[in-house]
Scaffold this motif. Sequence first.
Motif, PDB file in Angstrom:
ATOM      1  N   ASP A   1       0.663  -1.292  -0.105  1.00 36.42           N
ATOM      2  CA  ASP A   1       0.106   0.084  -0.043  1.00 36.42           C
ATOM      3  C   ASP A   1       0.896   1.373  -0.030  1.00 36.42           C
ATOM      4  OD1 ASP A   1      -1.967  -1.618   0.070  1.00 36.42           O
ATOM      5  OD2 ASP A   1      -3.171  -1.010   1.852  1.00 36.42           O
TER       6      ASP A   1
ATOM      7  N   SER B   1       2.994   1.946  -3.181  1.00 33.10           N
ATOM      8  CA  SER B   1       2.194   2.577  -4.115  1.00 33.10           C
ATOM      9  C   SER B   1       1.624   3.901  -4.043  1.00 33.10           C
ATOM     10  CB  SER B   1       1.049   1.497  -4.270  1.00 33.10           C
ATOM     11  OG  SER B   1       1.313   0.323  -4.725  1.00 33.10           O
ATOM     12  N   TYR B   2       1.532   4.297  -2.720  1.00 31.32           N
ATOM     13  CA  TYR B   2       1.129   5.498  -2.199  1.00 31.32           C
ATOM     14  C   TYR B   2       2.223   6.504  -2.701  1.00 31.32           C
ATOM     15  CZ  TYR B   2      -0.559   9.529   0.141  1.00 31.32           C
ATOM     16  OH  TYR B   2      -0.745  10.835   0.720  1.00 31.32           O
TER      17      TYR B   2
ATOM     18  N   CYS C   1       2.704   6.995  -6.307  1.00 33.72           N
ATOM     19  CA  CYS C   1       1.788   7.870  -7.007  1.00 33.72           C
ATOM     20  C   CYS C   1       2.223   9.456  -6.682  1.00 33.72           C
ATOM     21  CB  CYS C   1       0.329   7.838  -6.252  1.00 33.72           C
ATOM     22  SG  CYS C   1      -0.450   6.415  -6.825  1.00 33.72           S
TER      23      CYS C   1
ATOM     24  N   ALA D   1      -3.676   4.892  -8.377  1.00 36.12           N
ATOM     25  CA  ALA D   1      -4.545   5.292  -7.192  1.00 36.12           C
ATOM     26  C   ALA D   1      -5.896   4.604  -7.400  1.00 36.12           C
ATOM     27  CB  ALA D   1      -4.722   6.877  -7.346  1.00 36.12           C
TER      28      ALA D   1
ATOM     29  N   GLN E   1      -7.860   2.303  -4.632  1.00 35.85           N
ATOM     30  CA  GLN E   1      -8.735   3.164  -3.989  1.00 35.85           C
ATOM     31  C   GLN E   1     -10.096   2.633  -3.300  1.00 35.85           C
ATOM     32  OE1 GLN E   1     -10.064   6.261  -6.939  1.00 35.85           O
ATOM     33  NE2 GLN E   1     -11.747   6.721  -5.806  1.00 35.85           N
TER      34      GLN E   1
ATOM     35  N   SER F   1      -7.392   3.530   1.560  1.00 35.58           N
ATOM     36  CA  SER F   1      -8.442   3.985   0.188  1.00 35.58           C
ATOM     37  C   SER F   1      -8.696   5.410   0.182  1.00 35.58           C
ATOM     38  CB  SER F   1      -9.465   3.003   0.357  1.00 35.58           C
ATOM     39  OG  SER F   1     -10.302   3.048   1.331  1.00 35.58           O
TER      40      SER F   1
ATOM     41  N   PHE G   1      -5.798   7.147  -1.089  1.00 34.37           N
ATOM     42  CA  PHE G   1      -5.742   7.103  -2.624  1.00 34.37           C
ATOM     43  C   PHE G   1      -6.573   7.698  -3.295  1.00 34.37           C
ATOM     44  CE2 PHE G   1      -3.091   3.217  -1.401  1.00 34.37           C
ATOM     45  CZ  PHE G   1      -2.008   3.525  -2.378  1.00 34.37           C
TER      46      PHE G   1
END
Length: 457
Positions: free
Chosen positions: A99, A102-103, A106, A122, A126, A132, A135
Amino acid sequence: MENIVLDQTSDQPDQDLSAIVGEIAAEGLQKQSFHRLSYEAYSAVNGSDKLRSLVSDWGVVAGSIPSTADAGAILGYFQMILGDLDAAQATLESNSGSDWGSYWLCRVLLEKKMPGEALAIAKKFQGGSPASVDFAYLAVEALLQSTNIDEARSILDSLKTGQSESSQFAYASGRCSEKDGDYREAIDFYHRATSLDEENYDAYFRLGYLLGFHATEEEEQSGLALEYYEKCLQARPINTNVVMNLGILYEDCERYHDAIQCFQAVLKHHPNHTRAKLFLDDAVASTTMFYDKEQEKKADRQSQVLRIPVSDFELSVRSRNCLHKMNIDTLGDLIMRTEQELLAYKNFGETSLTEIKEMLVQKKLRLGQGLDELDSEPLSPRNPLEASADPQVLDTPIDLLNLSVRSRRCMERLNVRLVRDLINKTEVELMSAKNFGMTSLTEIKQQLNEQGLSLRG
Protein backbone atom coordinates in the motif's frame (compact mmCIF):
# COMPACT_ATOMS: atom_id res chain seq x y z
CA MET A 1 10.48 17.57 -5.19
CA GLU A 2 13.30 19.76 -3.92
CA ASN A 3 13.67 20.24 -0.18
CA ILE A 4 16.05 22.02 2.15
CA VAL A 5 16.66 22.11 5.86
CA LEU A 6 17.44 25.45 7.47
CA ASP A 7 20.49 25.82 9.67
CA GLN A 8 19.69 24.70 13.19
CA THR A 9 21.61 24.25 16.41
CA SER A 10 20.84 21.74 19.11
CA ASP A 11 22.21 20.66 22.46
CA GLN A 12 20.77 17.17 21.95
CA PRO A 13 23.24 14.29 21.68
CA ASP A 14 23.73 12.63 18.30
CA GLN A 15 21.03 10.08 17.51
CA ASP A 16 21.29 6.85 15.55
CA LEU A 17 18.97 7.60 12.65
CA SER A 18 18.95 4.00 11.46
CA ALA A 19 17.78 2.82 14.90
CA ILE A 20 14.97 5.40 14.85
CA VAL A 21 13.88 4.20 11.40
CA GLY A 22 13.82 0.62 12.67
CA GLU A 23 11.72 1.59 15.70
CA ILE A 24 9.14 3.44 13.61
CA ALA A 25 8.92 0.59 11.08
CA ALA A 26 8.49 -1.99 13.87
CA GLU A 27 5.34 -0.16 15.03
CA GLY A 28 3.68 -0.80 11.64
CA LEU A 29 3.63 1.82 8.89
CA GLN A 30 0.84 4.38 8.80
CA LYS A 31 0.71 7.73 7.01
CA GLN A 32 1.87 9.47 10.18
CA SER A 33 4.88 7.13 10.27
CA PHE A 34 6.30 8.87 7.22
CA HIS A 35 5.75 12.32 8.74
CA ARG A 36 7.69 11.13 11.79
CA LEU A 37 10.44 9.76 9.57
CA SER A 38 10.88 13.09 7.79
CA TYR A 39 10.89 15.05 11.06
CA GLU A 40 13.51 12.72 12.53
CA ALA A 41 15.59 12.77 9.34
CA TYR A 42 15.57 16.58 9.22
CA SER A 43 15.81 17.22 12.96
CA ALA A 44 18.40 19.56 14.45
CA VAL A 45 20.81 16.67 15.12
CA ASN A 46 20.39 14.93 11.78
CA GLY A 47 19.78 16.58 8.39
CA SER A 48 20.09 15.86 4.70
CA ASP A 49 23.76 14.74 4.86
CA LYS A 50 23.00 12.03 7.42
CA LEU A 51 19.94 10.99 5.47
CA ARG A 52 21.96 10.62 2.26
CA SER A 53 24.52 8.56 4.16
CA LEU A 54 21.71 6.36 5.50
CA VAL A 55 20.27 5.83 2.01
CA SER A 56 23.67 4.96 0.53
CA ASP A 57 24.13 2.26 3.21
CA TRP A 58 20.52 1.07 3.03
CA GLY A 59 21.35 -2.64 2.98
CA VAL A 60 22.39 -2.44 6.63
CA VAL A 61 19.30 -0.45 7.63
CA ALA A 62 16.88 -2.71 5.75
CA GLY A 63 18.03 -5.65 7.86
CA SER A 64 16.44 -4.05 10.94
CA ILE A 65 13.03 -3.64 9.27
CA PRO A 66 10.76 -6.72 9.58
CA SER A 67 8.97 -6.27 6.24
CA THR A 68 10.84 -6.11 2.93
CA ALA A 69 7.92 -4.16 1.42
CA ASP A 70 8.06 -1.62 4.27
CA ALA A 71 11.82 -1.27 3.85
CA GLY A 72 11.32 -0.52 0.14
CA ALA A 73 8.55 2.01 0.85
CA ILE A 74 10.74 3.84 3.39
CA LEU A 75 13.76 3.89 1.07
CA GLY A 76 11.65 5.23 -1.81
CA TYR A 77 10.17 7.87 0.48
CA PHE A 78 13.63 9.01 1.60
CA GLN A 79 14.84 9.18 -2.00
CA MET A 80 11.79 11.26 -2.86
CA ILE A 81 12.29 13.85 -0.11
CA LEU A 82 15.98 14.06 -1.04
CA GLY A 83 14.86 15.04 -4.54
CA ASP A 84 16.06 11.92 -6.40
CA LEU A 85 12.75 11.20 -8.11
CA ASP A 86 14.10 8.74 -10.66
CA ALA A 87 15.69 6.57 -7.97
CA ALA A 88 12.54 6.85 -5.87
CA GLN A 89 10.37 5.75 -8.79
CA ALA A 90 12.58 2.73 -9.49
CA THR A 91 12.59 1.69 -5.81
CA LEU A 92 8.86 2.13 -5.32
CA GLU A 93 7.92 0.38 -8.56
CA SER A 94 9.73 -2.70 -7.27
CA ASN A 95 7.53 -2.47 -4.13
CA SER A 96 4.29 -1.52 -5.87
CA GLY A 97 2.46 -4.44 -4.29
CA SER A 98 2.47 -2.74 -0.88
CA ASP A 99 0.00 0.00 0.00
CA TRP A 100 2.55 2.58 1.11
CA GLY A 101 5.02 1.76 -1.64
CA SER A 102 2.22 2.43 -4.14
CA TYR A 103 1.08 5.56 -2.30
CA TRP A 104 4.51 7.20 -2.49
CA LEU A 105 4.96 5.99 -6.06
CA CYS A 106 1.81 7.97 -6.93
CA ARG A 107 3.30 10.99 -5.20
CA VAL A 108 6.53 10.66 -7.18
CA LEU A 109 4.63 10.32 -10.45
CA LEU A 110 2.62 13.47 -9.67
CA GLU A 111 5.86 15.34 -8.91
CA LYS A 112 7.15 14.18 -12.31
CA LYS A 113 3.94 15.41 -14.00
CA MET A 114 2.78 11.91 -14.92
CA PRO A 115 -0.88 12.12 -13.79
CA GLY A 116 -2.16 9.30 -16.02
CA GLU A 117 0.18 6.73 -14.47
CA ALA A 118 -0.53 8.04 -10.96
CA LEU A 119 -4.30 7.88 -11.53
CA ALA A 120 -4.14 4.25 -12.68
CA ILE A 121 -2.38 3.21 -9.46
CA ALA A 122 -4.62 5.35 -7.24
CA LYS A 123 -7.78 3.81 -8.72
CA LYS A 124 -6.39 0.30 -8.25
CA PHE A 125 -5.98 0.88 -4.50
CA GLN A 126 -8.95 3.21 -4.02
CA GLY A 127 -11.37 0.46 -3.09
CA GLY A 128 -9.78 -2.39 -1.15
CA SER A 129 -6.81 -0.76 0.56
CA PRO A 130 -6.79 0.28 4.25
CA ALA A 131 -5.47 3.57 2.85
CA SER A 132 -8.27 3.80 0.28
CA VAL A 133 -9.24 7.34 1.36
CA ASP A 134 -5.65 8.53 0.87
CA PHE A 135 -5.62 6.97 -2.59
CA ALA A 136 -8.92 8.71 -3.39
CA TYR A 137 -7.30 12.07 -2.62
CA LEU A 138 -4.35 11.11 -4.83
CA ALA A 139 -6.84 10.36 -7.63
CA VAL A 140 -8.29 13.86 -7.15
CA GLU A 141 -4.81 15.40 -7.48
CA ALA A 142 -4.04 13.35 -10.58
CA LEU A 143 -7.33 14.38 -12.22
CA LEU A 144 -6.73 18.05 -11.42
CA GLN A 145 -3.25 17.81 -12.91
CA SER A 146 -4.97 16.48 -16.05
CA THR A 147 -7.50 19.37 -15.80
CA ASN A 148 -10.36 16.89 -15.36
CA ILE A 149 -12.11 18.98 -12.71
CA ASP A 150 -15.56 17.41 -13.01
CA GLU A 151 -14.33 13.88 -12.28
CA ALA A 152 -12.19 15.20 -9.42
CA ARG A 153 -15.25 16.84 -7.88
CA SER A 154 -17.18 13.60 -8.36
CA ILE A 155 -14.65 11.71 -6.23
CA LEU A 156 -14.82 14.43 -3.58
CA ASP A 157 -18.62 14.14 -3.53
CA SER A 158 -18.25 10.42 -2.82
CA LEU A 159 -16.01 11.24 0.16
CA LYS A 160 -18.33 13.81 1.71
CA THR A 161 -20.09 11.51 4.14
CA GLY A 162 -17.03 10.59 6.17
CA GLN A 163 -14.56 13.29 5.20
CA SER A 164 -16.38 16.63 4.97
CA GLU A 165 -15.00 17.79 8.33
CA SER A 166 -11.41 16.81 7.61
CA SER A 167 -8.55 19.15 6.73
CA GLN A 168 -7.64 16.94 3.78
CA PHE A 169 -11.14 17.28 2.31
CA ALA A 170 -11.07 21.08 2.69
CA TYR A 171 -7.65 21.22 1.02
CA ALA A 172 -8.75 19.05 -1.92
CA SER A 173 -11.88 21.20 -2.31
CA GLY A 174 -9.65 24.25 -2.41
CA ARG A 175 -7.53 22.69 -5.13
CA CYS A 176 -10.67 22.09 -7.22
CA SER A 177 -11.82 25.70 -6.76
CA GLU A 178 -8.36 26.99 -7.61
CA LYS A 179 -8.21 24.94 -10.80
CA ASP A 180 -11.68 26.26 -11.65
CA GLY A 181 -10.42 29.85 -11.30
CA ASP A 182 -12.50 30.65 -8.19
CA TYR A 183 -9.57 31.91 -6.14
CA ARG A 184 -11.56 33.47 -3.31
CA GLU A 185 -13.44 30.22 -2.72
CA ALA A 186 -10.12 28.36 -2.82
CA ILE A 187 -8.67 30.72 -0.22
CA ASP A 188 -11.68 30.08 2.04
CA PHE A 189 -11.21 26.31 1.73
CA TYR A 190 -7.49 26.56 2.51
CA HIS A 191 -8.28 28.69 5.58
CA ARG A 192 -10.67 25.96 6.69
CA ALA A 193 -8.02 23.30 6.07
CA THR A 194 -5.49 25.07 8.31
CA SER A 195 -8.09 25.68 11.02
CA LEU A 196 -8.79 21.93 11.11
CA ASP A 197 -5.10 20.98 11.03
CA GLU A 198 -2.49 23.55 12.00
CA GLU A 199 0.19 21.39 10.37
CA ASN A 200 -1.39 21.27 6.92
CA TYR A 201 1.60 22.98 5.31
CA ASP A 202 0.33 22.27 1.79
CA ALA A 203 -2.66 24.50 2.57
CA TYR A 204 -0.42 27.23 4.03
CA PHE A 205 1.66 27.12 0.85
CA ARG A 206 -1.39 27.51 -1.40
CA LEU A 207 -2.63 30.37 0.79
CA GLY A 208 0.70 32.14 0.52
CA TYR A 209 0.75 31.64 -3.24
CA LEU A 210 -2.83 32.79 -3.91
CA LEU A 211 -2.68 35.75 -1.54
CA GLY A 212 0.38 36.92 -3.45
CA PHE A 213 -1.97 37.58 -6.39
CA HIS A 214 -5.56 37.70 -5.17
CA ALA A 215 -5.44 39.29 -1.72
CA THR A 216 -8.00 41.84 -0.65
CA GLU A 217 -6.68 45.23 0.39
CA GLU A 218 -6.93 44.25 4.05
CA GLU A 219 -5.15 40.92 3.46
CA GLU A 220 -2.38 42.63 1.52
CA GLN A 221 -1.80 45.27 4.18
CA SER A 222 -1.62 42.64 6.92
CA GLY A 223 1.06 40.71 5.01
CA LEU A 224 -0.79 37.38 5.12
CA ALA A 225 1.08 35.90 2.16
CA LEU A 226 4.38 36.37 3.98
CA GLU A 227 2.90 35.01 7.20
CA TYR A 228 1.70 31.79 5.56
CA TYR A 229 4.95 31.17 3.71
CA GLU A 230 6.83 31.71 6.99
CA LYS A 231 4.49 29.19 8.61
CA CYS A 232 5.66 26.63 6.04
CA LEU A 233 9.19 26.95 7.43
CA GLN A 234 8.05 24.81 10.37
CA ALA A 235 7.67 21.79 8.06
CA ARG A 236 10.43 19.19 7.83
CA PRO A 237 11.81 19.06 5.24
CA ILE A 238 11.05 22.50 3.83
CA ASN A 239 9.96 22.64 0.21
CA THR A 240 12.40 24.69 -1.84
CA ASN A 241 9.49 26.47 -3.57
CA VAL A 242 8.44 27.87 -0.20
CA VAL A 243 11.85 29.46 0.35
CA MET A 244 12.06 30.74 -3.23
CA ASN A 245 8.61 32.34 -3.11
CA LEU A 246 9.30 33.78 0.33
CA GLY A 247 12.48 35.36 -1.02
CA ILE A 248 10.55 36.89 -3.91
CA LEU A 249 7.95 38.35 -1.53
CA TYR A 250 10.70 39.75 0.72
CA GLU A 251 12.23 41.41 -2.33
CA ASP A 252 8.84 42.78 -3.32
CA CYS A 253 8.61 44.37 0.15
CA GLU A 254 12.15 45.76 -0.35
CA ARG A 255 13.46 43.45 2.40
CA TYR A 256 16.42 42.64 0.19
CA HIS A 257 18.68 41.18 2.87
CA ASP A 258 15.97 38.71 3.93
CA ALA A 259 15.51 37.79 0.26
CA ILE A 260 19.25 37.21 -0.10
CA GLN A 261 19.21 34.85 2.90
CA CYS A 262 16.41 32.82 1.32
CA PHE A 263 18.18 32.40 -2.01
CA GLN A 264 21.47 31.59 -0.26
CA ALA A 265 19.71 28.90 1.81
CA VAL A 266 18.44 27.26 -1.38
CA LEU A 267 21.89 27.39 -2.98
CA LYS A 268 23.51 25.86 0.08
CA HIS A 269 21.49 22.68 -0.48
CA HIS A 270 21.12 22.93 -4.26
CA PRO A 271 24.29 24.67 -5.54
CA ASN A 272 23.20 24.35 -9.18
CA HIS A 273 19.71 25.81 -8.68
CA THR A 274 19.59 28.14 -11.70
CA ARG A 275 16.70 30.36 -10.60
CA ALA A 276 18.13 30.79 -7.09
CA LYS A 277 21.45 31.92 -8.56
CA LEU A 278 19.81 34.46 -10.84
CA PHE A 279 17.38 35.73 -8.20
CA LEU A 280 20.25 36.09 -5.71
CA ASP A 281 22.13 38.26 -8.22
CA ASP A 282 19.00 40.38 -8.74
CA ALA A 283 18.46 40.79 -4.99
CA VAL A 284 22.10 41.76 -4.38
CA ALA A 285 21.91 44.27 -7.23
CA SER A 286 18.72 45.73 -5.70
CA THR A 287 20.55 46.56 -2.46
CA THR A 288 22.98 48.79 -4.34
CA MET A 289 20.38 50.24 -6.68
CA PHE A 290 18.21 51.23 -3.73
CA TYR A 291 20.88 53.52 -2.34
CA ASP A 292 22.13 54.86 -5.67
CA LYS A 293 21.07 58.52 -5.34
CA GLU A 294 22.77 59.47 -8.59
CA GLN A 295 20.60 56.96 -10.43
CA GLU A 296 17.49 58.41 -8.83
CA LYS A 297 18.41 61.92 -10.02
CA LYS A 298 18.72 60.72 -13.59
CA ALA A 299 15.31 59.03 -13.53
CA ASP A 300 12.47 60.77 -15.32
CA ARG A 301 10.54 62.69 -12.64
CA GLN A 302 7.18 62.38 -14.34
CA SER A 303 7.62 58.63 -14.62
CA GLN A 304 8.35 58.42 -10.91
CA VAL A 305 5.16 60.32 -10.10
CA LEU A 306 3.05 58.04 -12.30
CA ARG A 307 4.42 54.98 -10.52
CA ILE A 308 3.26 56.20 -7.10
CA PRO A 309 0.76 53.66 -5.71
CA VAL A 310 -2.71 55.07 -5.02
CA SER A 311 -2.47 53.26 -1.66
CA ASP A 312 0.07 55.93 -0.60
CA PHE A 313 -2.76 58.48 -0.38
CA GLU A 314 -5.33 58.82 2.39
CA LEU A 315 -8.48 57.72 0.62
CA SER A 316 -11.77 56.47 2.00
CA VAL A 317 -12.27 52.73 2.26
CA ARG A 318 -14.90 52.85 -0.50
CA SER A 319 -12.60 54.66 -2.93
CA ARG A 320 -9.68 52.37 -2.18
CA ASN A 321 -11.79 49.24 -2.63
CA CYS A 322 -13.23 50.46 -5.94
CA LEU A 323 -9.82 51.34 -7.34
CA HIS A 324 -8.46 47.98 -6.23
CA LYS A 325 -11.29 46.09 -7.93
CA MET A 326 -10.74 48.10 -11.12
CA ASN A 327 -7.04 47.09 -11.08
CA ILE A 328 -5.99 50.73 -10.62
CA ASP A 329 -2.79 50.46 -8.61
CA THR A 330 -0.81 53.59 -9.53
CA LEU A 331 -1.41 57.21 -10.51
CA GLY A 332 -0.40 56.16 -14.03
CA ASP A 333 -3.28 53.65 -14.08
CA LEU A 334 -5.68 56.26 -12.72
CA ILE A 335 -5.06 58.96 -15.35
CA MET A 336 -5.93 56.38 -18.01
CA ARG A 337 -9.55 56.42 -16.74
CA THR A 338 -12.25 59.03 -17.35
CA GLU A 339 -14.80 60.44 -14.90
CA GLN A 340 -17.53 58.52 -16.69
CA GLU A 341 -15.70 55.20 -16.31
CA LEU A 342 -15.25 55.69 -12.58
CA LEU A 343 -18.85 56.79 -11.99
CA ALA A 344 -20.11 53.79 -13.94
CA TYR A 345 -18.49 51.43 -11.44
CA LYS A 346 -20.68 49.97 -8.69
CA ASN A 347 -20.66 52.01 -5.42
CA PHE A 348 -18.41 54.72 -6.91
CA GLY A 349 -20.25 58.03 -6.47
CA GLU A 350 -19.67 61.78 -6.67
CA THR A 351 -18.05 61.86 -3.23
CA SER A 352 -15.41 59.33 -4.26
CA LEU A 353 -14.91 61.14 -7.58
CA THR A 354 -14.25 64.47 -5.83
CA GLU A 355 -11.81 62.75 -3.49
CA ILE A 356 -9.90 61.20 -6.40
CA LYS A 357 -9.75 64.45 -8.38
CA GLU A 358 -8.40 66.36 -5.37
CA MET A 359 -5.73 63.70 -4.92
CA LEU A 360 -4.64 64.05 -8.57
CA VAL A 361 -4.52 67.85 -8.36
CA GLN A 362 -1.87 67.50 -5.62
CA LYS A 363 0.39 65.91 -8.26
CA LYS A 364 -0.70 68.24 -11.07
CA LEU A 365 -2.58 65.43 -12.80
CA ARG A 366 -6.17 64.88 -13.92
CA LEU A 367 -8.46 62.05 -14.99
CA GLY A 368 -8.21 61.18 -18.68
CA GLN A 369 -4.82 62.87 -19.01
CA GLY A 370 -3.14 59.66 -20.14
CA LEU A 371 -5.76 59.13 -22.84
CA ASP A 372 -5.23 62.69 -24.13
CA GLU A 373 -1.51 62.02 -24.38
CA LEU A 374 -2.16 58.78 -26.25
CA ASP A 375 -4.37 60.63 -28.75
CA SER A 376 -1.59 63.14 -29.39
CA GLU A 377 0.97 60.40 -30.09
CA PRO A 378 1.00 57.70 -32.74
CA LEU A 379 -0.34 54.39 -31.44
CA SER A 380 2.20 51.72 -30.56
CA PRO A 381 2.44 49.24 -33.42
CA ARG A 382 0.88 45.81 -32.87
CA ASN A 383 2.90 42.63 -32.98
CA PRO A 384 2.66 41.24 -36.55
CA LEU A 385 2.34 37.73 -35.08
CA GLU A 386 -1.09 38.70 -33.73
CA ALA A 387 -2.60 38.47 -37.22
CA SER A 388 -1.46 34.91 -37.92
CA ALA A 389 -1.42 33.29 -34.44
CA ASP A 390 -4.18 30.98 -33.18
CA PRO A 391 -6.82 33.21 -31.47
CA GLN A 392 -7.32 30.57 -28.77
CA VAL A 393 -3.63 30.76 -27.88
CA LEU A 394 -3.70 34.57 -27.89
CA ASP A 395 -6.71 34.60 -25.55
CA THR A 396 -5.08 32.22 -23.07
CA PRO A 397 -5.06 33.81 -19.58
CA ILE A 398 -1.58 34.53 -18.25
CA ASP A 399 -2.56 32.58 -15.10
CA LEU A 400 -2.49 29.37 -17.17
CA LEU A 401 1.15 29.82 -18.19
CA ASN A 402 3.72 28.04 -16.07
CA LEU A 403 5.33 31.25 -14.78
CA SER A 404 7.26 31.85 -11.58
CA VAL A 405 5.71 33.92 -8.79
CA ARG A 406 7.92 36.88 -9.65
CA SER A 407 6.95 36.91 -13.33
CA ARG A 408 3.26 36.54 -12.54
CA ARG A 409 3.35 39.45 -10.08
CA CYS A 410 5.04 41.60 -12.73
CA MET A 411 2.32 40.65 -15.23
CA GLU A 412 -0.27 41.80 -12.68
CA ARG A 413 1.47 45.17 -12.30
CA LEU A 414 1.61 45.66 -16.07
CA ASN A 415 -2.07 44.67 -16.38
CA VAL A 416 -1.12 41.86 -18.76
CA ARG A 417 -4.05 39.45 -18.55
CA LEU A 418 -3.81 37.46 -21.80
CA VAL A 419 -1.06 36.11 -24.04
CA ARG A 420 -2.33 38.68 -26.58
CA ASP A 421 -1.45 41.49 -24.16
CA LEU A 422 1.96 39.98 -23.53
CA ILE A 423 3.12 39.66 -27.16
CA ASN A 424 2.31 43.34 -27.68
CA LYS A 425 4.83 44.35 -25.00
CA THR A 426 8.46 45.07 -25.77
CA GLU A 427 11.43 43.94 -23.71
CA VAL A 428 11.94 47.53 -22.56
CA GLU A 429 8.34 47.80 -21.34
CA LEU A 430 8.64 44.57 -19.33
CA MET A 431 12.01 45.50 -17.86
CA SER A 432 10.53 48.77 -16.57
CA ALA A 433 8.32 46.87 -14.11
CA LYS A 434 9.48 46.67 -10.52
CA ASN A 435 11.66 43.58 -9.80
CA PHE A 436 11.38 42.37 -13.42
CA GLY A 437 14.93 41.37 -14.33
CA MET A 438 16.73 39.28 -16.93
CA THR A 439 15.64 36.08 -15.19
CA SER A 440 11.96 36.91 -15.65
CA LEU A 441 12.52 38.17 -19.20
CA THR A 442 14.23 34.92 -20.20
CA GLU A 443 11.38 32.92 -18.66
CA ILE A 444 8.73 34.94 -20.53
CA LYS A 445 10.53 34.63 -23.86
CA GLN A 446 10.91 30.88 -23.38
CA GLN A 447 7.20 30.46 -22.62
CA LEU A 448 6.24 32.44 -25.72
CA ASN A 449 8.75 30.58 -27.87
CA GLU A 450 7.06 27.29 -26.93
CA GLN A 451 3.87 28.70 -28.46
CA GLY A 452 5.68 29.94 -31.57
CA LEU A 453 5.32 33.54 -30.38
CA SER A 454 7.61 36.36 -29.29
CA LEU A 455 7.51 39.84 -27.78
CA ARG A 456 6.96 42.87 -29.97
CA GLY A 457 10.27 43.99 -31.52
